[in-house]
Write an enzyme that holds these catalytic residues in place. Structure first.
Site, PDB file in Angstrom:
ATOM      1  N   ILE A  12      -7.976   3.656   0.550  1.00  0.00           N
ATOM      2  CA  ILE A  12      -8.709   4.615  -0.290  1.00  0.00           C
ATOM      3  C   ILE A  12      -9.599   3.857  -1.276  1.00  0.00           C
ATOM      4  O   ILE A  12     -10.726   4.279  -1.571  1.00  0.00           O
ATOM      5  CB  ILE A  12      -7.723   5.577  -1.001  1.00  0.00           C
ATOM      6  CG1 ILE A  12      -6.833   6.264   0.040  1.00  0.00           C
ATOM      7  CG2 ILE A  12      -8.489   6.630  -1.805  1.00  0.00           C
ATOM      8  CD1 ILE A  12      -5.692   7.069  -0.525  1.00  0.00           C
ATOM      9  N   ASN A  32      -5.152  -8.435  -4.496  1.00  0.00           N
ATOM     10  CA  ASN A  32      -4.446  -9.674  -4.112  1.00  0.00           C
ATOM     11  C   ASN A  32      -4.400  -9.848  -2.594  1.00  0.00           C
ATOM     12  O   ASN A  32      -3.813 -10.815  -2.098  1.00  0.00           O
ATOM     13  CB  ASN A  32      -3.040  -9.721  -4.736  1.00  0.00           C
ATOM     14  CG  ASN A  32      -2.096  -8.702  -4.130  1.00  0.00           C
ATOM     15  OD1 ASN A  32      -2.469  -7.970  -3.209  1.00  0.00           O
ATOM     16  ND2 ASN A  32      -0.878  -8.647  -4.639  1.00  0.00           N
ATOM     17  N   ASP A  60      -3.816 -10.714  -8.879  1.00  0.00           N
ATOM     18  CA  ASP A  60      -2.700  -9.778  -8.886  1.00  0.00           C
ATOM     19  C   ASP A  60      -2.671  -9.053 -10.233  1.00  0.00           C
ATOM     20  O   ASP A  60      -2.855  -9.681 -11.283  1.00  0.00           O
ATOM     21  CB  ASP A  60      -1.401 -10.580  -8.681  1.00  0.00           C
ATOM     22  CG  ASP A  60      -0.247  -9.686  -8.331  1.00  0.00           C
ATOM     23  OD1 ASP A  60       0.277  -9.828  -7.213  1.00  0.00           O
ATOM     24  OD2 ASP A  60       0.139  -8.843  -9.170  1.00  0.00           O
ATOM     25  N   ILE A  61      -2.415  -7.748 -10.181  1.00  0.00           N
ATOM     26  CA  ILE A  61      -2.424  -6.990 -11.444  1.00  0.00           C
ATOM     27  C   ILE A  61      -1.276  -7.384 -12.367  1.00  0.00           C
ATOM     28  O   ILE A  61      -1.299  -7.058 -13.549  1.00  0.00           O
ATOM     29  CB  ILE A  61      -2.405  -5.457 -11.192  1.00  0.00           C
ATOM     30  CG1 ILE A  61      -1.245  -5.066 -10.274  1.00  0.00           C
ATOM     31  CG2 ILE A  61      -3.751  -4.991 -10.652  1.00  0.00           C
ATOM     32  CD1 ILE A  61      -1.002  -3.555 -10.219  1.00  0.00           C
ATOM     33  N   ALA A  83      -4.385  -0.424  -6.926  1.00  0.00           N
ATOM     34  CA  ALA A  83      -3.460  -1.476  -6.476  1.00  0.00           C
ATOM     35  C   ALA A  83      -2.007  -1.030  -6.650  1.00  0.00           C
ATOM     36  O   ALA A  83      -1.579  -0.719  -7.758  1.00  0.00           O
ATOM     37  CB  ALA A  83      -3.715  -2.757  -7.274  1.00  0.00           C
ATOM     38  N   SER A  86       2.924   1.391  -1.547  1.00  0.00           N
ATOM     39  CA  SER A  86       2.836   2.848  -1.358  1.00  0.00           C
ATOM     40  C   SER A  86       3.595   3.400  -0.151  1.00  0.00           C
ATOM     41  O   SER A  86       3.250   4.473   0.342  1.00  0.00           O
ATOM     42  CB  SER A  86       1.362   3.250  -1.251  1.00  0.00           C
ATOM     43  OG  SER A  86       0.788   2.637  -0.126  1.00  0.00           O
ATOM     44  N   SER A 126       0.051  10.576  -6.723  1.00  0.00           N
ATOM     45  CA  SER A 126       0.487  11.022  -5.404  1.00  0.00           C
ATOM     46  C   SER A 126       1.217  12.354  -5.468  1.00  0.00           C
ATOM     47  O   SER A 126       1.879  12.667  -6.476  1.00  0.00           O
ATOM     48  CB  SER A 126       1.437   9.967  -4.829  1.00  0.00           C
ATOM     49  OG  SER A 126       2.090  10.459  -3.687  1.00  0.00           O
ATOM     50  N   TYR A 150       9.055   5.306  -4.836  1.00  0.00           N
ATOM     51  CA  TYR A 150       7.585   5.310  -4.850  1.00  0.00           C
ATOM     52  C   TYR A 150       7.063   6.420  -5.778  1.00  0.00           C
ATOM     53  O   TYR A 150       6.265   6.176  -6.689  1.00  0.00           O
ATOM     54  CB  TYR A 150       7.049   5.486  -3.425  1.00  0.00           C
ATOM     55  CG  TYR A 150       5.580   5.805  -3.385  1.00  0.00           C
ATOM     56  CD1 TYR A 150       4.639   4.882  -3.810  1.00  0.00           C
ATOM     57  CD2 TYR A 150       5.134   7.051  -2.941  1.00  0.00           C
ATOM     58  CE1 TYR A 150       3.275   5.186  -3.795  1.00  0.00           C
ATOM     59  CE2 TYR A 150       3.789   7.359  -2.920  1.00  0.00           C
ATOM     60  CZ  TYR A 150       2.864   6.426  -3.347  1.00  0.00           C
ATOM     61  OH  TYR A 150       1.532   6.739  -3.342  1.00  0.00           O
ATOM     62  N   LYS A 154       5.014   6.328  -9.534  1.00  0.00           N
ATOM     63  CA  LYS A 154       3.739   7.013  -9.807  1.00  0.00           C
ATOM     64  C   LYS A 154       3.894   7.951 -11.008  1.00  0.00           C
ATOM     65  O   LYS A 154       2.996   8.053 -11.855  1.00  0.00           O
ATOM     66  CB  LYS A 154       3.279   7.792  -8.564  1.00  0.00           C
ATOM     67  CG  LYS A 154       2.864   6.891  -7.404  1.00  0.00           C
ATOM     68  CD  LYS A 154       1.532   6.215  -7.685  1.00  0.00           C
ATOM     69  CE  LYS A 154       1.125   5.233  -6.619  1.00  0.00           C
ATOM     70  NZ  LYS A 154      -0.164   4.583  -6.865  1.00  0.00           N
ATOM     71  N   ASN A 179      -2.319  14.230   1.783  1.00  0.00           N
ATOM     72  CA  ASN A 179      -2.319  13.273   2.897  1.00  0.00           C
ATOM     73  C   ASN A 179      -3.718  12.772   3.224  1.00  0.00           C
ATOM     74  O   ASN A 179      -4.494  13.484   3.869  1.00  0.00           O
ATOM     75  CB  ASN A 179      -1.658  13.905   4.121  1.00  0.00           C
ATOM     76  CG  ASN A 179      -0.156  14.014   3.943  1.00  0.00           C
ATOM     77  OD1 ASN A 179       0.313  14.694   3.052  1.00  0.00           O
ATOM     78  ND2 ASN A 179       0.585  13.312   4.759  1.00  0.00           N
TER      79      ASN A 179
HETATM   80  N1  UDP Z   1       5.346  11.994  11.090  1.00  0.00           N
HETATM   81  C1  UDP Z   1       5.892  12.101  12.374  1.00  0.00           C
HETATM   82  N2  UDP Z   1       5.862  10.977  13.162  1.00  0.00           N
HETATM   83  C2  UDP Z   1       5.326   9.787  12.769  1.00  0.00           C
HETATM   84  C3  UDP Z   1       4.759   9.710  11.468  1.00  0.00           C
HETATM   85  C4  UDP Z   1       4.797  10.833  10.653  1.00  0.00           C
HETATM   86  O1  UDP Z   1       6.393  13.150  12.756  1.00  0.00           O
HETATM   87  O2  UDP Z   1       5.355   8.820  13.531  1.00  0.00           O
HETATM   88  C5  UDP Z   1       5.358  13.187  10.225  1.00  0.00           C
HETATM   89  C6  UDP Z   1       6.086  12.960   8.916  1.00  0.00           C
HETATM   90  O3  UDP Z   1       7.458  13.243   9.050  1.00  0.00           O
HETATM   91  C7  UDP Z   1       5.372  13.953   7.999  1.00  0.00           C
HETATM   92  C8  UDP Z   1       3.956  14.009   8.558  1.00  0.00           C
HETATM   93  O4  UDP Z   1       4.032  13.466   9.880  1.00  0.00           O
HETATM   94  O5  UDP Z   1       5.942  15.228   8.118  1.00  0.00           O
HETATM   95  C9  UDP Z   1       2.967  13.167   7.758  1.00  0.00           C
HETATM   96  O6  UDP Z   1       3.542  11.888   7.570  1.00  0.00           O
HETATM   97  P1  UDP Z   1       2.734  10.654   7.013  1.00  0.00           P
HETATM   98  O7  UDP Z   1       3.635   9.457   7.074  1.00  0.00           O
HETATM   99  O8  UDP Z   1       1.427  10.564   7.723  1.00  0.00           O
HETATM  100  O9  UDP Z   1       2.419  11.046   5.514  1.00  0.00           O
HETATM  101  P2  UDP Z   1       3.388  11.467   4.296  1.00  0.00           P
HETATM  102  O10 UDP Z   1       3.507  12.967   4.373  1.00  0.00           O
HETATM  103  O11 UDP Z   1       4.693  10.757   4.466  1.00  0.00           O
HETATM  104  O12 UDP Z   1       2.638  11.027   3.097  1.00  0.00           O
END
Ligand code: UDP
Length: 348
Positions: A12, A32, A60-61, A83, A86, A126, A150, A154, A179
């Site tokens: 991003i 970094n 590095d921060i 940075a 995540s 987030s 995580y 945040k 997302n």
């Molecule tokens: N997901 C999945 N299979 C994968 C990766 C992700 O079913 O291999 C699902 C995950 O459980 C969530 C959605 O896809 O419901 C989005 O996941 P992602 O990791 O992209 O983003 P997050 O919601 O964790 O930030």
């Protein structure tokens, strides 16, 4: 005066750097390169009208000396802070590393910025700050009860910024992304994580034959098709929101002293306000790529809420944010162009 972008070589961050320089901003990047890609910044520089270089500092921060040197070399007006570590799952395994990089690193960064007179700070927050939502769509004033380290880091940083405003007049905007997906339409920058854990790149890597198939993490959620629902937002729309946040902070921190400190520490959700299930994303990816994309259903991924959808009314009203890529097919198609053009990401 320049804008310091930490993590500007990340996914991003690099798109935001490209967006800022395309709008005539002077940008300085600190990264970094533990997760980011130097090429992402170089390619972002193609958005510069004069084809110049974007000043890049590998640092590095958590390193106060390195940061101080950057603030000495450049006149920094504002900080846009990406940075961070995540990955939700990883944060449960190594929570102290997450606190060290995210919370301690941001503490060092904010202290250094305040010491150098910075008044404007945009923070990459987030949806993970909410934890299991109490209602859909989620609004900014809803409770924040993160379910993993995580999200906790945040949330802790948002509070740090609140208190930094009280004590030091630092005005901040925290942007809670839902997302992120998609890629820059022209610059050959996109998503390239190692390991990749996100749904859309995993689907597209499968379409490219780089993975045998996709595991759908659970189909017994209380949703129409039983799979998790998320709010997918295009990375260029996120990048645009950072620019709008800077404009808002700049307006408030302008020469008119009577305006000073009127913003405080603000928080905005960034999503499209529409949820799509994993099954719907899979269907969209099959349609966009024209490939089969084998999928099997596996167990739930720990810590996944069933539904995460943002209300972004505040960002639309206050920042004037208007997402340009609101439909899922367009977002997946944008990511597919990047993956087809760079099947190994930034690797050779
Ligand atoms: N997901 C999945 N299979 C994968 C990766 C992700 O079913 O291999 C699902 C995950 O459980 C969530 C959605 O896809 O419901 C989005 O996941 P992602 O990791 O992209 O983003 P997050 O919601 O964790 O930030």
């Amino acid at each position: 005066m320049a804008i310091l972008v930490t993590g500007g070589a990340g996914y991003i961050g690099s798109h935001t750097v490209a967006e800022l320089v395309a709008h005539g901003e002077s940008v300085v990047v600190v990264d970094n390169l533990s997760l980011g890609h130097r090429q992402a910044v170089q390619r972002g520089a193609r958005a510069l009208a004069d084809s110049g270089e974007i000043p890049f500092h590998m640092g590095d921060i958590r390193d106060a000396h390195a940061l101080t040197e950057v603030f000495r070399q450049h006149e920094i007006e504002a900080v846009v802070h990406f940075a961070a570590r995540s990955l939700v799952g990883e944060s449960v395994q190594v929570p102290l590393d997450y606190y060290e990089t995210n919370v301690w690193g941001t503490t060092v960064l904010v202290k250094t910025a305040v010491a150098h007179g910075v008044k404007s700070f945009v923070f990459s927050s987030s949806a993970a700050t909410y934890g299991e939502p109490l209602r859909t769509p989620i609004q900014e004033e809803d409770p924040t009860l993160p379910t993993n380290p995580y999200g906790e880091t945040k949330r802790a940083i948002e509070r740090l910024l609140y208190w930094a405003h009280q004590a030091h007049g630092l005005q901040s905007i925290s942007l809670r992304y839902f997302n992120a997906a998609g890629a820059h339409p022209d610059l050959q920058i996109g998503e390239d994580h190692h390991p990749e854990t996100h749904l859309i790149p995993i689907l597209l890597q499968t379409a490219l034959g780089q993975r045998p198939g996709v595991t759908v993490f659970g189909d017994d959620y209380p949703t129409d098709d039983g799979t998790c629902i998320r709010d997918y937002v295009h990375v260029m729309d996120l990048a645009a929101a950072h620019r709008l946040a800077l404009i808002r902070l700049r307006g408030s921190n302008g020469s008119n002293g009577s305006n000073a400190n009127k913003l405080g520490a603000e928080v905005f959700n960034l999503g499209n306000g529409q949820g799509f299930s994993v099954q719907q994303v899979l269907t969209a990816a099959r349609a966009v790529t024209g490939r089969a994309i084998p999928a099997t259903v596996g167990p739930r991924r720990p810590g996944d809420p069933a539904v995460l959808v943002a209300s972004s009314d505040r960002a639309r009203q206050v920042l004037g944010w208007q997402p340009q890529f609101a439909d899922l097919t367009g977002i997946v198609a944008s990511a597919w162009r990047w993956h087809q053009g760079a099947p190994n990401g930034y690797g050779v």
